[in-house]
Write a protein that holds these residues in place. Structure first.
Motif, PDB file in Angstrom:
ATOM      1  N   ASN A 384       0.824  -1.211   0.000  1.00  0.00           N
ATOM      2  CA  ASN A 384       0.000   0.000   0.000  1.00  0.00           C
ATOM      3  C   ASN A 384       0.856   1.259   0.000  1.00  0.00           C
ATOM      4  O   ASN A 384       0.534   2.233  -0.681  1.00  0.00           O
ATOM      5  CB  ASN A 384      -0.943  -0.006   1.207  1.00  0.00           C
ATOM      6  CG  ASN A 384      -2.143  -0.912   0.973  1.00  0.00           C
ATOM      7  OD1 ASN A 384      -2.809  -0.826  -0.066  1.00  0.00           O
ATOM      8  ND2 ASN A 384      -2.398  -1.802   1.918  1.00  0.00           N
ATOM      9  N   HIS A 389      -1.161  -1.646  -7.375  1.00  0.00           N
ATOM     10  CA  HIS A 389      -2.563  -1.828  -7.749  1.00  0.00           C
ATOM     11  C   HIS A 389      -3.093  -3.179  -7.278  1.00  0.00           C
ATOM     12  O   HIS A 389      -4.195  -3.271  -6.763  1.00  0.00           O
ATOM     13  CB  HIS A 389      -2.706  -1.684  -9.265  1.00  0.00           C
ATOM     14  CG  HIS A 389      -4.122  -1.498  -9.699  1.00  0.00           C
ATOM     15  ND1 HIS A 389      -4.731  -0.264  -9.712  1.00  0.00           N
ATOM     16  CD2 HIS A 389      -5.051  -2.384 -10.107  1.00  0.00           C
ATOM     17  CE1 HIS A 389      -5.984  -0.397 -10.116  1.00  0.00           C
ATOM     18  NE2 HIS A 389      -6.208  -1.675 -10.369  1.00  0.00           N
ATOM     19  N   TRP A 390      -2.288  -4.236  -7.503  1.00  0.00           N
ATOM     20  CA  TRP A 390      -2.680  -5.582  -7.052  1.00  0.00           C
ATOM     21  C   TRP A 390      -1.591  -6.182  -6.171  1.00  0.00           C
ATOM     22  O   TRP A 390      -0.412  -5.873  -6.334  1.00  0.00           O
ATOM     23  CB  TRP A 390      -2.847  -6.525  -8.251  1.00  0.00           C
ATOM     24  CG  TRP A 390      -3.944  -6.192  -9.205  1.00  0.00           C
ATOM     25  CD1 TRP A 390      -5.270  -6.428  -9.039  1.00  0.00           C
ATOM     26  CD2 TRP A 390      -3.809  -5.618 -10.511  1.00  0.00           C
ATOM     27  NE1 TRP A 390      -5.982  -6.018 -10.155  1.00  0.00           N
ATOM     28  CE2 TRP A 390      -5.103  -5.524 -11.072  1.00  0.00           C
ATOM     29  CE3 TRP A 390      -2.722  -5.152 -11.263  1.00  0.00           C
ATOM     30  CZ2 TRP A 390      -5.339  -4.990 -12.346  1.00  0.00           C
ATOM     31  CZ3 TRP A 390      -2.953  -4.620 -12.534  1.00  0.00           C
ATOM     32  CH2 TRP A 390      -4.251  -4.539 -13.056  1.00  0.00           C
ATOM     33  N   LYS A 407      -5.228  -9.846  -5.103  1.00  0.00           N
ATOM     34  CA  LYS A 407      -6.045  -8.878  -4.355  1.00  0.00           C
ATOM     35  C   LYS A 407      -5.903  -7.508  -5.007  1.00  0.00           C
ATOM     36  O   LYS A 407      -4.793  -7.021  -5.208  1.00  0.00           O
ATOM     37  CB  LYS A 407      -5.553  -8.818  -2.903  1.00  0.00           C
ATOM     38  CG  LYS A 407      -6.403  -7.955  -1.969  1.00  0.00           C
ATOM     39  CD  LYS A 407      -5.772  -7.946  -0.570  1.00  0.00           C
ATOM     40  CE  LYS A 407      -6.413  -6.896   0.325  1.00  0.00           C
ATOM     41  NZ  LYS A 407      -7.632  -7.387   1.003  1.00  0.00           N
ATOM     42  N   ASN A 408      -7.037  -6.924  -5.362  1.00  0.00           N
ATOM     43  CA  ASN A 408      -7.029  -5.556  -5.867  1.00  0.00           C
ATOM     44  C   ASN A 408      -6.943  -4.619  -4.664  1.00  0.00           C
ATOM     45  O   ASN A 408      -7.875  -4.538  -3.862  1.00  0.00           O
ATOM     46  CB  ASN A 408      -8.302  -5.292  -6.673  1.00  0.00           C
ATOM     47  CG  ASN A 408      -8.302  -3.911  -7.289  1.00  0.00           C
ATOM     48  OD1 ASN A 408      -7.873  -2.940  -6.655  1.00  0.00           O
ATOM     49  ND2 ASN A 408      -8.789  -3.809  -8.522  1.00  0.00           N
ATOM     50  N   LYS A 410      -6.953  -1.463  -4.494  1.00  0.00           N
ATOM     51  CA  LYS A 410      -7.782  -0.256  -4.561  1.00  0.00           C
ATOM     52  C   LYS A 410      -9.218  -0.582  -4.136  1.00  0.00           C
ATOM     53  O   LYS A 410      -9.835   0.176  -3.400  1.00  0.00           O
ATOM     54  CB  LYS A 410      -7.783   0.329  -5.982  1.00  0.00           C
ATOM     55  CG  LYS A 410      -6.393   0.575  -6.565  1.00  0.00           C
ATOM     56  CD  LYS A 410      -5.617   1.636  -5.810  1.00  0.00           C
ATOM     57  CE  LYS A 410      -4.203   1.758  -6.355  1.00  0.00           C
ATOM     58  NZ  LYS A 410      -3.350   2.621  -5.542  1.00  0.00           N
ATOM     59  N   SER A 411      -9.749  -1.716  -4.636  1.00  0.00           N
ATOM     60  CA  SER A 411     -11.148  -2.053  -4.355  1.00  0.00           C
ATOM     61  C   SER A 411     -11.293  -3.028  -3.199  1.00  0.00           C
ATOM     62  O   SER A 411     -12.374  -3.170  -2.627  1.00  0.00           O
ATOM     63  CB  SER A 411     -11.786  -2.670  -5.602  1.00  0.00           C
ATOM     64  OG  SER A 411     -11.243  -3.965  -5.840  1.00  0.00           O
ATOM     65  N   GLY A 412     -10.212  -3.736  -2.840  1.00  0.00           N
ATOM     66  CA  GLY A 412     -10.297  -4.751  -1.793  1.00  0.00           C
ATOM     67  C   GLY A 412     -10.734  -6.116  -2.311  1.00  0.00           C
ATOM     68  O   GLY A 412     -10.600  -7.127  -1.625  1.00  0.00           O
ATOM     69  N   GLU A 413     -11.248  -6.163  -3.519  1.00  0.00           N
ATOM     70  CA  GLU A 413     -11.700  -7.422  -4.120  1.00  0.00           C
ATOM     71  C   GLU A 413     -10.552  -8.413  -4.224  1.00  0.00           C
ATOM     72  O   GLU A 413      -9.410  -8.021  -4.480  1.00  0.00           O
ATOM     73  CB  GLU A 413     -12.215  -7.116  -5.538  1.00  0.00           C
ATOM     74  CG  GLU A 413     -13.015  -8.238  -6.180  1.00  0.00           C
ATOM     75  CD  GLU A 413     -13.192  -8.000  -7.690  1.00  0.00           C
ATOM     76  OE1 GLU A 413     -13.448  -8.962  -8.427  1.00  0.00           O
ATOM     77  OE2 GLU A 413     -13.044  -6.812  -8.120  1.00  0.00           O
ATOM     78  N   GLN A 414     -10.833  -9.716  -4.033  1.00  0.00           N
ATOM     79  CA  GLN A 414      -9.791 -10.697  -4.324  1.00  0.00           C
ATOM     80  C   GLN A 414     -10.334 -11.955  -4.978  1.00  0.00           C
ATOM     81  O   GLN A 414     -11.524 -12.253  -4.898  1.00  0.00           O
ATOM     82  CB  GLN A 414      -8.928 -11.006  -3.097  1.00  0.00           C
ATOM     83  CG  GLN A 414      -9.640 -11.622  -1.925  1.00  0.00           C
ATOM     84  CD  GLN A 414      -8.659 -11.865  -0.802  1.00  0.00           C
ATOM     85  OE1 GLN A 414      -8.000 -10.930  -0.347  1.00  0.00           O
ATOM     86  NE2 GLN A 414      -8.545 -13.117  -0.339  1.00  0.00           N
ATOM     87  N   GLU A 427      -8.793  -8.301 -14.704  1.00  0.00           N
ATOM     88  CA  GLU A 427     -10.238  -8.307 -14.435  1.00  0.00           C
ATOM     89  C   GLU A 427     -10.541  -8.256 -12.944  1.00  0.00           C
ATOM     90  O   GLU A 427     -11.710  -8.157 -12.551  1.00  0.00           O
ATOM     91  CB  GLU A 427     -10.875  -9.567 -15.048  1.00  0.00           C
ATOM     92  CG  GLU A 427     -10.805  -9.582 -16.570  1.00  0.00           C
ATOM     93  CD  GLU A 427     -11.024 -10.987 -17.147  1.00  0.00           C
ATOM     94  OE1 GLU A 427     -11.644 -11.827 -16.469  1.00  0.00           O
ATOM     95  OE2 GLU A 427     -10.544 -11.225 -18.274  1.00  0.00           O
TER      96      GLU A 427
END
Lengths: 428, 428
Positions: A384, A389-390, A407-408, A410-414, A427
């Protein structure tokens, strides 16, 4: 032993990565403009023979501001204080072969021994743009147009004024009207050039020393505050004709609104012979010329082969950056440079992390690896901090299945990806 | 007055546009590689305090090759002969704040007073790549991998060998086995380093002066020609362990085939403390090290805040370009830079030609204008000389119809286009 200082030499700058990104961004934006006009980049050595500057660079620079040295064969050298002499030397060296007009640019670092102050440092970088050959009127037009477009490309066109004058008009006034010798005229013009920076008394003394009698001071003031129409009636000469034609060409163009005639523009350098100009930042806090240039008829000929008149300017990086900061024209997003951060939970995974790195690089991604095992929490903190970015995360379970977790940041998505499907990272 | 010389100072180069394009192309190719590993660009001033080099740069450079000068306040300065001291100073200045590992690169010009000869000039540019922090083994791996990838990205990976050694092994041999003092060991290692360049007799005298008795010469020769397996049995030490681990990591990678252990690799600079390496061009005509580097444990700590071990290398532009030329790895198409040439048949069309220029530039095209009226035949000759792709031709007839003729100078094809349809130029 005393520790060495971490400071650079007085009046110079270190370019840490953040500053270097800004520097490179400015350089790239400048190149866009000059390259669209087919200017070609050149460069020359940082040290030149002292004689190169003694010939035409102004006295103040040579005597007070030049960094000079001798090599071990007692050749007298100087650290370049400006690029024009190098450019003229190089053009002269191939003056017969080069296609005309010659359109050249460079972005060298230059050195002058100055008292460091706002906008003035001992080392600065300067975009040099030069155009040699062609109809002088059309070449002057192009150079002024490019100076304007450079600022326009940074989004600053309505934050500047372009002050234009002509040395022939100044010479006409000093020699034909006031009857000064060429040498006196040069001294008088330097006094006028310095007027804003020196006390009134010093200015007057300098004028008198230059051979301007006190009863002429009023006439001189009136002259330097005349507009172009007044010049046409009161001081008709070649200089006024050239200025009139030039302003005529700019009628109904984008540049017209920014262009002003200003008889006080002199340029400190002795080699200018025709059009001269300075670009002013109109904000009150930077209230002075940002950069300028002009036409020089007699530089290339100093090298003996053939005369070739040119016109050009130098735009310094220090004043440019101040201008961009003042008007909030620097982009905010010059920080991003890491696409993927690959964690290293244990040393046994090092070779695997190298392979993932190379796969991602082949997809055009920039990859940061910590090169040291650590806990995930600490590694993600670093990821961070460097604005990745990932992050790619894995342990034994993932590895035994030929997978990794992406893990993205920025968005927290993984998401879990197969190692042979890493291109799907975009993606996530 | 004698004309000024058009030659640059001895041992330096002028970069005319063609050379500058090659230079920029090389720089861009190098940046591709280091940026994919998230190295960030930095730069520092051209002049530094003399003390910065007196501290750790080798004696030969400081006493014989440094360009020194004094400023007007009698500060002793030097023109930078290498970038590592500046890099170490800057890293030390922010050693606590910088995210680790620190990955930095720069492409500075450097000066050394040398007798100009093939591959050695007084001014050269050098890509500097440095990695500070992380596990030394992994960091050494990454730096060697990047050195390899740089050459690979130019298409030259099978034209090089990477010779690797470790200073700890050398120190072990000289101090533990031969019983020399640290100072003697340094002298002896310099003699070995210079062996290929000096007469046999001089080499032997230097060894004796360094405290190596003649009866040890055979042992010394045997040592320097040992392979890594022999070192493991005969000279076990930390240096051999580090080398073994490093070669192990490269097993089954692309780099493995190019990697060789070579006990004779020393590096001229005094500050290396671990892994050292040199990249050799294997062609007979350039039979010497192209570039090299190594690990330095004690540089950042010289500035007093915190120690931080690093590893890095410098790759010079002169030797790189020779390598690329020797192996025919420079592209042939570095000449193109003009898209459209706009003819100027008569001065009355100048403003129109400016408008066409700006329309074409908005389409992303690079436009060359002659800035002087001339016959079509002469202008087309110039257009061909500068290698333009298209020429735009017009006279009164075209202009009265708001049209121009576009000629493809490569195919000879030509077509009449409406002025508001200039984007169709790409189809001609």
């Amino acid at each position: 032993i005393m520790a060495l200082s971490t400071k650079p030499y007085k009046g110079t700058r270190d370019f840490y990565p953040h500053d270097m990104r800004i520097h490179t961004w400015m350089y790239d934006k400048m190149k866009e403009v000059v390259k669209s006009h087919c200017y070609e980049e050149y460069n020359g050595p940082m040290l030149e023979s002292f004689e190169l500057y003694a010939a035409k660079t102004g006295e103040e620079i040579v005597n007070q501001q030049l960094y000079t040295l001798e090599d071990k064969s007692n050749r007298k050298l100087a650290v370049r204080p400006e690029m024009t002499p190098t450019m003229a030397r190089m053009v002269a060296g191939q003056v017969l072969e080069l296609p005309k007009p010659v359109r050249w640019f460079s972005f060298p670092n230059l050195w002058r021994y100055e008292r460091p102050q706002r906008g003035r440092l001992r080392e600065h970088w300067q975009l040099n743009v030069d155009l040699l050959g062609g109809e002088p009127l059309y070449a002057d037009y192009e150079i002024l147009n490019i100076a304007y477009k450079l600022i326009d490309n940074f989004g600053g066109k309505d934050k500047i004024k372009i002050h234009v004058n002509n040395r022939k008009l100044i010479n006409h006034f000093f020699t034909e009207i006031l009857g000064l010798t060429a040498e006196q005229a040069l001294k008088a013009s330097k006094a006028v050039d310095a007027k804003a920076k020196i006390p009134e008394e010093v200015y007057k003394t300098q004028l008198q020393e230059a051979g301007v009698p006190e009863e002429q001071f009023e006439k001189l003031e009136a002259f330097f505050n005349s507009d172009l129409e007044t010049m046409k009636s009161n001081y008709p000469c070649e200089g006024v004709n050239e200025l009139t034609e030039l302003f005529e060409l700019f009628k109904n163009t984008d540049v017209e609104e920014q262009l002003v005639f200003d008889a006080k523009i002199m340029r400190g350098l002795d080699y200018y012979t025709g059009t001269v100009f300075e670009i002013y930042d109109i904000s009150p806090e930077n209230n002075r010329a940002m950069f300028g240039g002009g036409r020089y008829d007699n530089l290339v000929g100093l090298f003996g082969k053939q005369q070739l008149s040119g016109v050009g300017f130098g735009m310094g990086d220090v004043t440019l950056r101040q201008f961009l900061e003042t008007h909030n024209l620097l982009p905010d997003d010059l920080h991003d440079f890491v696409d993927v951060f690959i964690t290293l939970p244990e040393n046994k995974f090092f070779k695997a992390s190298v392979q993932i790195t190379e796969s991602l690089q082949k997809l055009g991604l920039k990859v940061f690896t910590p090169l040291q095992k650590a806990k995930f929490a600490n590694q993600l903190k670093l990821a961070n901090k460097i604005n990745a970015h990932w992050a790619i995360i894995f342990g034994d379970t993932e590895f035994n299945n030929n997978q990794v977790v992406v893990k993205n940041l920025k968005s927290g998505e993984q998401k879990t990806l197969d190692l042979n499907n890493l291109e799907k990272i975009r993606e996530v």
